[in-house]
Write a protein that holds these residues in place. Sequence first.
Motif, mmCIF file in Angstrom:
data_model
loop_
_atom_site.group_PDB
_atom_site.id
_atom_site.type_symbol
_atom_site.label_atom_id
_atom_site.label_comp_id
_atom_site.label_asym_id
_atom_site.label_seq_id
_atom_site.Cartn_x
_atom_site.Cartn_y
_atom_site.Cartn_z
ATOM 1 N N ILE A 131 -9.164 -13.798 7.713
ATOM 2 C CA ILE A 131 -8.841 -15.235 7.670
ATOM 3 C C ILE A 131 -7.716 -15.449 6.673
ATOM 4 O O ILE A 131 -7.809 -15.032 5.516
ATOM 5 C CB ILE A 131 -10.076 -16.067 7.256
ATOM 6 N N THR A 132 -6.650 -16.086 7.118
ATOM 7 C CA THR A 132 -5.513 -16.398 6.232
ATOM 8 C C THR A 132 -5.375 -17.910 6.109
ATOM 9 O O THR A 132 -5.347 -18.618 7.124
ATOM 10 C CB THR A 132 -4.202 -15.809 6.786
ATOM 11 N N VAL A 133 -5.310 -18.405 4.890
ATOM 12 C CA VAL A 133 -5.254 -19.858 4.661
ATOM 13 C C VAL A 133 -4.217 -20.189 3.590
ATOM 14 O O VAL A 133 -3.742 -19.311 2.869
ATOM 15 C CB VAL A 133 -6.637 -20.397 4.205
ATOM 16 N N GLU A 134 -3.919 -21.473 3.520
ATOM 17 C CA GLU A 134 -3.104 -21.989 2.417
ATOM 18 C C GLU A 134 -3.967 -22.912 1.577
ATOM 19 O O GLU A 134 -4.628 -23.818 2.103
ATOM 20 C CB GLU A 134 -1.891 -22.771 2.915
ATOM 21 N N GLY A 135 -3.957 -22.687 0.283
ATOM 22 C CA GLY A 135 -4.643 -23.588 -0.629
ATOM 23 C C GLY A 135 -3.618 -24.429 -1.370
ATOM 24 O O GLY A 135 -2.511 -23.976 -1.651
ATOM 25 N N HIS A 136 -3.973 -25.661 -1.655
ATOM 26 C CA HIS A 136 -3.016 -26.514 -2.367
ATOM 27 C C HIS A 136 -3.739 -27.525 -3.248
ATOM 28 O O HIS A 136 -4.914 -27.854 -3.021
ATOM 29 C CB HIS A 136 -2.090 -27.237 -1.377
ATOM 30 N N PHE A 137 -3.023 -28.001 -4.245
ATOM 31 C CA PHE A 137 -3.546 -29.043 -5.117
ATOM 32 C C PHE A 137 -2.371 -29.761 -5.772
ATOM 33 O O PHE A 137 -1.374 -29.141 -6.149
ATOM 34 C CB PHE A 137 -4.463 -28.470 -6.209
ATOM 35 N N GLN A 190 -2.608 -24.585 -10.183
ATOM 36 C CA GLN A 190 -2.680 -23.264 -9.560
ATOM 37 C C GLN A 190 -4.131 -22.812 -9.406
ATOM 38 O O GLN A 190 -4.518 -22.258 -8.378
ATOM 39 C CB GLN A 190 -1.886 -22.257 -10.390
ATOM 40 N N HIS A 191 -4.930 -23.034 -10.450
ATOM 41 C CA HIS A 191 -6.351 -22.674 -10.400
ATOM 42 C C HIS A 191 -7.049 -23.422 -9.267
ATOM 43 O O HIS A 191 -7.815 -22.832 -8.478
ATOM 44 C CB HIS A 191 -7.003 -22.988 -11.739
ATOM 45 N N ARG A 192 -6.801 -24.701 -9.169
ATOM 46 C CA ARG A 192 -7.455 -25.516 -8.144
ATOM 47 C C ARG A 192 -6.945 -25.178 -6.741
ATOM 48 O O ARG A 192 -7.694 -25.300 -5.753
ATOM 49 C CB ARG A 192 -7.242 -26.992 -8.441
ATOM 50 N N ALA A 193 -5.683 -24.756 -6.639
ATOM 51 C CA ALA A 193 -5.153 -24.350 -5.333
ATOM 52 C C ALA A 193 -5.874 -23.098 -4.830
ATOM 53 O O ALA A 193 -6.176 -22.971 -3.636
ATOM 54 C CB ALA A 193 -3.651 -24.102 -5.429
ATOM 55 N N VAL A 194 -6.170 -22.170 -5.741
ATOM 56 C CA VAL A 194 -6.920 -20.965 -5.363
ATOM 57 C C VAL A 194 -8.324 -21.350 -4.924
ATOM 58 O O VAL A 194 -8.851 -20.844 -3.911
ATOM 59 C CB VAL A 194 -6.961 -19.961 -6.529
ATOM 60 N N GLN A 195 -8.955 -22.253 -5.672
ATOM 61 C CA GLN A 195 -10.289 -22.712 -5.286
ATOM 62 C C GLN A 195 -10.264 -23.364 -3.904
ATOM 63 O O GLN A 195 -11.188 -23.183 -3.094
ATOM 64 C CB GLN A 195 -10.825 -23.706 -6.324
ATOM 65 N N ASP A 196 -9.212 -24.119 -3.640
ATOM 66 C CA ASP A 196 -9.081 -24.770 -2.338
ATOM 67 C C ASP A 196 -8.956 -23.736 -1.216
ATOM 68 O O ASP A 196 -9.529 -23.900 -0.127
ATOM 69 C CB ASP A 196 -7.861 -25.703 -2.344
ATOM 70 N N ALA A 197 -8.210 -22.655 -1.486
ATOM 71 C CA ALA A 197 -8.070 -21.584 -0.491
ATOM 72 C C ALA A 197 -9.433 -20.940 -0.200
ATOM 73 O O ALA A 197 -9.767 -20.663 0.964
ATOM 74 C CB ALA A 197 -7.082 -20.532 -0.986
ATOM 75 N N ALA A 209 -6.040 -10.713 -0.436
ATOM 76 C CA ALA A 209 -4.715 -10.893 -1.048
ATOM 77 C C ALA A 209 -4.486 -12.366 -1.335
ATOM 78 O O ALA A 209 -4.994 -13.244 -0.623
ATOM 79 C CB ALA A 209 -3.623 -10.363 -0.123
ATOM 80 N N ILE A 210 -3.720 -12.624 -2.379
ATOM 81 C CA ILE A 210 -3.295 -13.988 -2.710
ATOM 82 C C ILE A 210 -1.874 -13.925 -3.211
ATOM 83 O O ILE A 210 -1.498 -12.986 -3.934
ATOM 84 C CB ILE A 210 -4.239 -14.642 -3.746
ATOM 85 N N ALA A 211 -1.054 -14.894 -2.804
ATOM 86 C CA ALA A 211 0.365 -14.828 -3.155
ATOM 87 C C ALA A 211 0.987 -16.214 -3.083
ATOM 88 O O ALA A 211 0.390 -17.158 -2.548
ATOM 89 C CB ALA A 211 1.103 -13.885 -2.192
ATOM 90 N N ALA A 264 0.896 -27.279 -6.558
ATOM 91 C CA ALA A 264 0.685 -25.833 -6.483
ATOM 92 C C ALA A 264 0.270 -25.480 -5.061
ATOM 93 O O ALA A 264 -0.552 -26.182 -4.453
ATOM 94 C CB ALA A 264 -0.381 -25.373 -7.473
ATOM 95 N N ARG A 265 0.866 -24.410 -4.523
ATOM 96 C CA ARG A 265 0.544 -23.912 -3.192
ATOM 97 C C ARG A 265 0.336 -22.403 -3.265
ATOM 98 O O ARG A 265 1.114 -21.710 -3.927
ATOM 99 C CB ARG A 265 1.664 -24.225 -2.199
ATOM 100 N N VAL A 266 -0.684 -21.909 -2.602
ATOM 101 C CA VAL A 266 -0.916 -20.459 -2.535
ATOM 102 C C VAL A 266 -1.269 -20.082 -1.109
ATOM 103 O O VAL A 266 -1.862 -20.887 -0.370
ATOM 104 C CB VAL A 266 -2.048 -20.003 -3.490
ATOM 105 N N HIS A 267 -0.907 -18.876 -0.697
ATOM 106 C CA HIS A 267 -1.364 -18.292 0.557
ATOM 107 C C HIS A 267 -2.355 -17.205 0.200
ATOM 108 O O HIS A 267 -2.128 -16.414 -0.718
ATOM 109 C CB HIS A 267 -0.190 -17.726 1.347
ATOM 110 N N ALA A 268 -3.476 -17.162 0.942
ATOM 111 C CA ALA A 268 -4.537 -16.203 0.640
ATOM 112 C C ALA A 268 -5.093 -15.609 1.923
ATOM 113 O O ALA A 268 -5.140 -16.276 2.969
ATOM 114 C CB ALA A 268 -5.642 -16.867 -0.161
#
Length: 221
Positions: A6-12, A139-146, A166-168, A212-216
């Motif tokens: 599963i690949t998602v984007e997390g954001h906050f 950034q922390h909350r974006a990871v939690q969202d992912a 993976a997270i990037a 903050a945006r992350v792909h995970a």
Amino acid sequence: MSETVITVEGHFDHHHPAERGTVLVSVGFQGPDREPVVARTTSLHGRIAEEAERMRTDGAVTWWSADRLRVWSERPWNKDGKQLPLVHHAAVASEVKFADLARLAAWVESTAALEGVTITGIRWALTEVTKERLSADAQHRAVQDAVTRASAYAQSLGLTTVRPLAIADPGMLGDESRPQSAAPAAPMARAAAAAKESGGLDLKPEDVTISARVHARFAAS
């Protein structure tokens, strides 16, 4: 049992009231004679520079800067296609960064009323301390969202275990994911100006946004 990737984007996004305001101001005159135009421009710029330095000394302003004096001439045309006499121009652009936003509003109101002055804009921002704190938290909350998004996808598929792979930053997972805006970012907020009942200028900056945006990528089973 095989795992499902599963690949998602997390954001906050953090929205915080502006703490600093940088006024962009231009001083300039024009006329048929070069020397008076230059003299009026340098004199008024000197007055504004003195005010900026005085406010920096008392703490209302954190810094100010000024570009070089620009002088140029042109021969305009009238509506009948006739070239008119030479017109000389002179201008200086300055920036004044305020820590005291009430003083900023008062200074903009008084300065904008001067002949030859144009307030070209205001850039709203946060202090570096606030920006760094909010960026780290976003950034922390974006990871939690992912993680939350991946878990929701897994549950929809009847899966119960989610394991991070993976997270990037956006666009760095090596797939075809479309890159999003760089994170963290602090866009310039716009200012809304309204006349108060007292006749003064009421500057109402929009909140500054820290994103903050992350792909995970996760493995679910």
